[in-house]
Scaffold this active site. Sequence first.
Site, mmCIF file in Angstrom:
data_model
loop_
_atom_site.group_PDB
_atom_site.id
_atom_site.type_symbol
_atom_site.label_atom_id
_atom_site.label_comp_id
_atom_site.label_asym_id
_atom_site.label_seq_id
_atom_site.Cartn_x
_atom_site.Cartn_y
_atom_site.Cartn_z
ATOM 1 N N GLU A 33 0.961 -1.059 0.076
ATOM 2 C CA GLU A 33 0.079 0.090 -0.045
ATOM 3 C C GLU A 33 1.094 1.201 -0.026
ATOM 4 O O GLU A 33 1.747 1.412 0.702
ATOM 5 C CB GLU A 33 -0.709 0.181 1.228
ATOM 6 C CG GLU A 33 -1.961 1.255 1.384
ATOM 7 C CD GLU A 33 -2.612 1.755 0.236
ATOM 8 O OE1 GLU A 33 -2.693 2.612 -0.251
ATOM 9 O OE2 GLU A 33 -3.226 0.812 -0.394
ATOM 10 N N VAL A 174 -23.934 9.526 -8.316
ATOM 11 C CA VAL A 174 -24.105 9.383 -7.067
ATOM 12 C C VAL A 174 -23.165 10.405 -6.271
ATOM 13 O O VAL A 174 -23.491 11.042 -5.202
ATOM 14 C CB VAL A 174 -23.686 7.925 -6.566
ATOM 15 C CG1 VAL A 174 -23.617 7.931 -4.998
ATOM 16 C CG2 VAL A 174 -24.446 6.982 -7.201
ATOM 17 N N GLU A 194 -25.685 18.323 -15.368
ATOM 18 C CA GLU A 194 -25.712 16.933 -15.854
ATOM 19 C C GLU A 194 -25.883 16.659 -17.306
ATOM 20 O O GLU A 194 -26.548 17.529 -17.922
ATOM 21 C CB GLU A 194 -26.601 16.321 -15.169
ATOM 22 C CG GLU A 194 -26.954 14.629 -15.564
ATOM 23 C CD GLU A 194 -25.469 13.770 -15.629
ATOM 24 O OE1 GLU A 194 -25.143 13.243 -16.715
ATOM 25 O OE2 GLU A 194 -24.888 14.161 -14.728
ATOM 26 N N ARG A 262 -15.355 7.754 -11.922
ATOM 27 C CA ARG A 262 -13.977 7.609 -11.291
ATOM 28 C C ARG A 262 -13.320 6.744 -12.742
ATOM 29 O O ARG A 262 -13.825 6.214 -13.458
ATOM 30 C CB ARG A 262 -13.883 6.796 -10.142
ATOM 31 C CG ARG A 262 -14.592 7.570 -9.081
ATOM 32 C CD ARG A 262 -14.463 6.770 -7.647
ATOM 33 N NE ARG A 262 -13.345 6.483 -7.277
ATOM 34 C CZ ARG A 262 -12.369 7.494 -6.484
ATOM 35 N NH1 ARG A 262 -13.014 8.617 -6.186
ATOM 36 N NH2 ARG A 262 -11.105 7.312 -6.187
ATOM 37 N N ALA A 309 -17.716 -0.552 -3.130
ATOM 38 C CA ALA A 309 -17.038 -1.016 -2.254
ATOM 39 C C ALA A 309 -17.450 -2.189 -1.698
ATOM 40 O O ALA A 309 -16.565 -3.365 -1.610
ATOM 41 C CB ALA A 309 -16.747 -0.230 -0.911
ATOM 42 N N HIS A 425 -44.173 -4.406 13.397
ATOM 43 C CA HIS A 425 -45.072 -3.144 13.117
ATOM 44 C C HIS A 425 -44.948 -2.280 14.440
ATOM 45 O O HIS A 425 -44.895 -2.911 15.535
ATOM 46 C CB HIS A 425 -46.460 -3.778 12.910
ATOM 47 C CG HIS A 425 -47.330 -2.531 12.853
ATOM 48 N ND1 HIS A 425 -47.513 -1.694 11.772
ATOM 49 C CD2 HIS A 425 -48.452 -2.117 13.836
ATOM 50 C CE1 HIS A 425 -48.490 -0.629 12.159
ATOM 51 N NE2 HIS A 425 -49.059 -0.863 13.217
#
Length: 434
Positions: A33, A174, A194, A262, A309, A425
């Site tokens: 990483e 999103v 948009e 992305r 994810a 309920h």
Amino acid sequence: MRQADNIIIGAGPGGYELAGMLAARGESVILIERDREGGTCLNRGCIPTKCLAVTAETAETCRRAAEFGIMCGDVGVDYAAAKARMDGVIDTLRQGIASLLRNVEIVRGSARLCTDRCVDVGGEIFHAGKRIVIATGSSPATLPVEGASLAMTSDDVLALDSLPSSAVIIGGGVIGLEFASIWSALGVDVTVVEFCKEILPPFDPEIAKRLRTMLTRRGIRFAVSTAVKEIVRNDDGLKVIADGKRGQVEFSAESVIMAVGRRPVVPDGCKSAGVEIGPRGFIKVDNMMQTTSPGIYAIGDCNGLCMLAHAASAQARVVADGNPDAFDAGCIPSVVFTMPEAASVGPTPEVLEAKGIETTVVKRSFASLGKAQAMGEADGVVKIVKAKDDGRVLAVSIIGPHASDLVAEATAMVAGRDTSFVHAHPTLSEIFVD
């Protein structure tokens, strides 16, 4: 050369969960990483935006408090405090990941693929006895327009310590809608631009249009079917120049956010390692998540199958268990954490129609639920699309309170599981009973 059973490149949701699973089974794992554990989701995506969404929702609840007999007075926003809380949540969750990876060796640096299942990190060579898994995720995309560098990406937005007075958000997907909902609730004047004829292109158009209407009532302005051509500076900050339905239009604001999706991040050396990249930049994989190079796999955003994810986590289970059924793209729910929330699972009506599948539609309003009325959040609907021939549930779309939670049951319905059990309920889940 250092050896391990598994070498995983990238410590996002797919990478760190796979590393934890394999290590728990006694396999040796090296996790490479270059930044921080948790990937985009934890550090610059899902979690920080959800923290801010809760702040925004709390502000809205306080403004509506009088409806419930509570006198709050004027509502102020301390964004620095909200940001500090967000950072604290991220730190706490990162500590949890560290615990999960206690039996995993973490190597810091950028990885480059080599031949013979080897990886080079800063001149040090690592060899995988079983597999290499690429889990390098994605980064914010930008439009190839003049002045694009003047706009902030989602990474930049989440690093802010204060908010602008106004913003133009380019992109009604999103990411753009979540920032629009959050910033508007925190007092920012927001306009969303948009390109497509409706926001949320992957969603059911009827649900997307309803969400746009509800967000408009909250003060957010929308310009759909509008193509951005240029971003320039002006006396008030920035100006977005675009082609709209009736010619050129301009939008001015203190800040501009570029939220146009992305793009995949792939490690260097893919070609020499035999890993084929598709025309859109994603790594090609089969149903076992294996690339075109035997023993090298790719999971998560970098393969482009489903850039969420929880999809990366499901693909990690495919690799760990050797079971392709662990990831079914048709049963992966998608959620938009706006106010109200929206969620969906299954194909859109257009996709079903293109396949020649005849359907029937059932809709239920949250207004019929006692719990929703008690919450003061009865403005919403569930839309269920069923196969006309045998009644199978093919898709479910939700807009309304706690849609992000309710979509789990909707996903079970699309997966063909029995959900005819008794529902408590009064609850929101009763909307599925009919």
